[in-house]
Design a protein around this motif. Structure first.
Motif, PDB file in Angstrom:
ATOM      1  N   ARG A  87      -5.301   3.243   0.941  1.00  0.00           N
ATOM      2  CA  ARG A  87      -4.210   2.507   1.578  1.00  0.00           C
ATOM      3  C   ARG A  87      -4.726   1.481   2.579  1.00  0.00           C
ATOM      4  O   ARG A  87      -3.957   0.662   3.081  1.00  0.00           O
ATOM      5  CB  ARG A  87      -3.231   3.473   2.251  1.00  0.00           C
ATOM      6  N   THR A  88      -6.030   1.511   2.874  1.00  0.00           N
ATOM      7  CA  THR A  88      -6.615   0.485   3.746  1.00  0.00           C
ATOM      8  C   THR A  88      -7.311  -0.607   2.941  1.00  0.00           C
ATOM      9  O   THR A  88      -7.881  -1.530   3.511  1.00  0.00           O
ATOM     10  CB  THR A  88      -7.646   1.100   4.709  1.00  0.00           C
ATOM     11  N   GLU A  89      -7.260  -0.518   1.598  1.00  0.00           N
ATOM     12  CA  GLU A  89      -8.039  -1.414   0.756  1.00  0.00           C
ATOM     13  C   GLU A  89      -7.224  -2.565   0.161  1.00  0.00           C
ATOM     14  O   GLU A  89      -7.753  -3.351  -0.630  1.00  0.00           O
ATOM     15  CB  GLU A  89      -8.710  -0.605  -0.363  1.00  0.00           C
ATOM     16  N   GLY A  90      -5.950  -2.659   0.530  1.00  0.00           N
ATOM     17  CA  GLY A  90      -5.136  -3.790   0.086  1.00  0.00           C
ATOM     18  C   GLY A  90      -4.920  -3.839  -1.412  1.00  0.00           C
ATOM     19  O   GLY A  90      -4.907  -4.919  -1.999  1.00  0.00           O
ATOM     20  N   ARG A  91      -4.721  -2.692  -2.033  1.00  0.00           N
ATOM     21  CA  ARG A  91      -4.695  -2.614  -3.490  1.00  0.00           C
ATOM     22  C   ARG A  91      -3.312  -2.806  -4.109  1.00  0.00           C
ATOM     23  O   ARG A  91      -3.217  -3.009  -5.324  1.00  0.00           O
ATOM     24  CB  ARG A  91      -5.246  -1.261  -3.956  1.00  0.00           C
ATOM     25  N   LEU A  92      -2.260  -2.743  -3.337  1.00  0.00           N
ATOM     26  CA  LEU A  92      -0.930  -2.731  -3.938  1.00  0.00           C
ATOM     27  C   LEU A  92       0.060  -3.535  -3.109  1.00  0.00           C
ATOM     28  O   LEU A  92       0.115  -3.392  -1.888  1.00  0.00           O
ATOM     29  CB  LEU A  92      -0.434  -1.285  -4.054  1.00  0.00           C
ATOM     30  N   MET A  93       0.829  -4.374  -3.802  1.00  0.00           N
ATOM     31  CA  MET A  93       1.911  -5.135  -3.181  1.00  0.00           C
ATOM     32  C   MET A  93       3.137  -5.034  -4.078  1.00  0.00           C
ATOM     33  O   MET A  93       3.024  -5.133  -5.303  1.00  0.00           O
ATOM     34  CB  MET A  93       1.534  -6.611  -3.043  1.00  0.00           C
ATOM     35  N   THR A  94       4.286  -4.862  -3.469  1.00  0.00           N
ATOM     36  CA  THR A  94       5.533  -4.821  -4.230  1.00  0.00           C
ATOM     37  C   THR A  94       6.519  -5.804  -3.622  1.00  0.00           C
ATOM     38  O   THR A  94       6.872  -5.695  -2.445  1.00  0.00           O
ATOM     39  CB  THR A  94       6.150  -3.414  -4.220  1.00  0.00           C
ATOM     40  N   ASN A 111       0.813  -1.221   0.000  1.00  0.00           N
ATOM     41  CA  ASN A 111       0.000   0.000   0.000  1.00  0.00           C
ATOM     42  C   ASN A 111       0.846   1.270   0.000  1.00  0.00           C
ATOM     43  O   ASN A 111       0.602   2.201   0.759  1.00  0.00           O
ATOM     44  CB  ASN A 111      -0.947  -0.007   1.210  1.00  0.00           C
ATOM     45  N   ASP A 112       1.817   1.325  -0.893  1.00  0.00           N
ATOM     46  CA  ASP A 112       2.708   2.479  -0.970  1.00  0.00           C
ATOM     47  C   ASP A 112       2.124   3.625  -1.786  1.00  0.00           C
ATOM     48  O   ASP A 112       2.765   4.668  -1.937  1.00  0.00           O
ATOM     49  CB  ASP A 112       4.044   2.061  -1.600  1.00  0.00           C
ATOM     50  N   VAL A 113       0.936   3.443  -2.327  1.00  0.00           N
ATOM     51  CA  VAL A 113       0.299   4.443  -3.186  1.00  0.00           C
ATOM     52  C   VAL A 113      -1.139   4.636  -2.748  1.00  0.00           C
ATOM     53  O   VAL A 113      -1.794   3.693  -2.302  1.00  0.00           O
ATOM     54  CB  VAL A 113       0.344   3.989  -4.672  1.00  0.00           C
ATOM     55  N   GLY A 114      -1.650   5.870  -2.905  1.00  0.00           N
ATOM     56  CA  GLY A 114      -3.068   6.115  -2.682  1.00  0.00           C
ATOM     57  C   GLY A 114      -3.354   7.056  -1.532  1.00  0.00           C
ATOM     58  O   GLY A 114      -2.479   7.376  -0.718  1.00  0.00           O
ATOM     59  N   ASN A 115      -4.607   7.490  -1.470  1.00  0.00           N
ATOM     60  CA  ASN A 115      -5.025   8.326  -0.359  1.00  0.00           C
ATOM     61  C   ASN A 115      -5.231   7.464   0.886  1.00  0.00           C
ATOM     62  O   ASN A 115      -5.039   6.247   0.846  1.00  0.00           O
ATOM     63  CB  ASN A 115      -6.283   9.128  -0.719  1.00  0.00           C
ATOM     64  N   ALA A 116      -5.646   8.096   1.964  1.00  0.00           N
ATOM     65  CA  ALA A 116      -5.753   7.375   3.233  1.00  0.00           C
ATOM     66  C   ALA A 116      -6.700   6.188   3.142  1.00  0.00           C
ATOM     67  O   ALA A 116      -6.417   5.106   3.672  1.00  0.00           O
ATOM     68  CB  ALA A 116      -6.203   8.337   4.334  1.00  0.00           C
TER      69      ALA A 116
END
Length: 256
Positions: free
Chosen positions: A87-94, A79-84
């Motif tokens: 970042r709680t929605e589990g949208r990004l993994m690196t 969750n390194d990207v997005g508004n507050a």
């Protein structure tokens, strides 16, 4: 190496519809999923030989991503990207590996009435900057449901969808920016003019049977990796979700 991505639209439901059969049959080196719609402890997967990394949304039954990989990463960030809220929605993994970054993304939808288009475009700005920062360190592989059909060839009814979510000029423009000498759409790199290649279909009756779909699930790679792409596929025959899996194979033996 073989990489697979699938928006499962609820992993528990997808498991009941053959997810594990497809997973084991693919024998992927890395398998990414989006929209898992579950919380920790709600599913127990026995995936021998794979490390499991989960990114749950705080909201129950919503969003979320996961990656199953045979190679242990150097590091994993979330969750390194997005508004507050995003970042709680589990949208990004690196996942960082010795030779690349692997990014699994579930891009926010601008919604049917475009109520969140501005929020979506803000995400795109931040996401692009994030990817470019990673790419300056080492090559990037990006996969997931990016919620945009880039070109008219990427959806069945382009003329009637030009002002609709996922095919607005703004959303398509941001994808064009990503692909302008920075990242490569692996499927179109190999199959530039192939029509009817879709990854998502509405649940409306007979839509999938008639292949009235959109291609909104992607594998993108850094420009300097494009010659490593040996195959890219859309597994439209695989059911279990309103999306189908996509895959790419990279031959890392080629010199860069």
């Amino acid at each position: 190496m073989k990489y697979v991505s699938w928006n499962v639209n609820g992993l528990r439901a997808c498991i009941k519809k053959g997810f594990l059969d497809f997973f084991h049959g693919m024998e992927a080196d890395l398998f990414a999923v989006q929209e898992i719609k579950l919380q920790e402890g709600q599913v127990d997967l026995d995936l021998e030989g794979y490390e499991q990394y989960w990114n749950y949304a705080e909201k129950k039954g919503y969003s979320g991503t996961a990656v199953f990989t045979k190679r242990e990463p150097v590091s994993v960030s979330y969750n390194d990207v997005g508004n507050a809220r995003q970042r709680t929605e589990g949208r990004l993994m690196t996942l960082e590996f010795a030779d690349c970054f692997f990014v699994n993304v579930y891009t926010p939808n601008s919604q049917r009435d475009l109520a969140r288009l501005d929020e979506r475009l803000s995400w795109e700005e931040e996401f692009h900057a994030y990817l470019k920062a990673l790419d300056r360190q080492k090559p990037v592989i990006v996969c997931g449901d990016m919620n945009v059909a880039h070109q008219e060839i990427d959806l069945k009814n382009s003329k009637t969808n030009k002002k609709n979510s996922g095919f607005t000029p703004e959303e398509r423009g941001y994808m064009s920016q990503l692909l302008d000498g920075f990242l490569v759409d692996t499927y179109r790199f190999l199959y530039r003019d192939r029509e009817g290649a879709y990854t998502w279909w509405s649940y409306m009756k007979t839509v999938r049977e008639r292949n009235i779909g959109w291609r909104i699930d992607y594998f993108l790679v850094s420009e300097r990796l494009k010659e490593h792409v040996s195959e890219a596929a859309i597994h439209s025959e695989v059911l279990g979700s309103d999306h189908c899996p996509v895959s790419v194979e990279l031959d890392w033996r080629k010199k860069r």
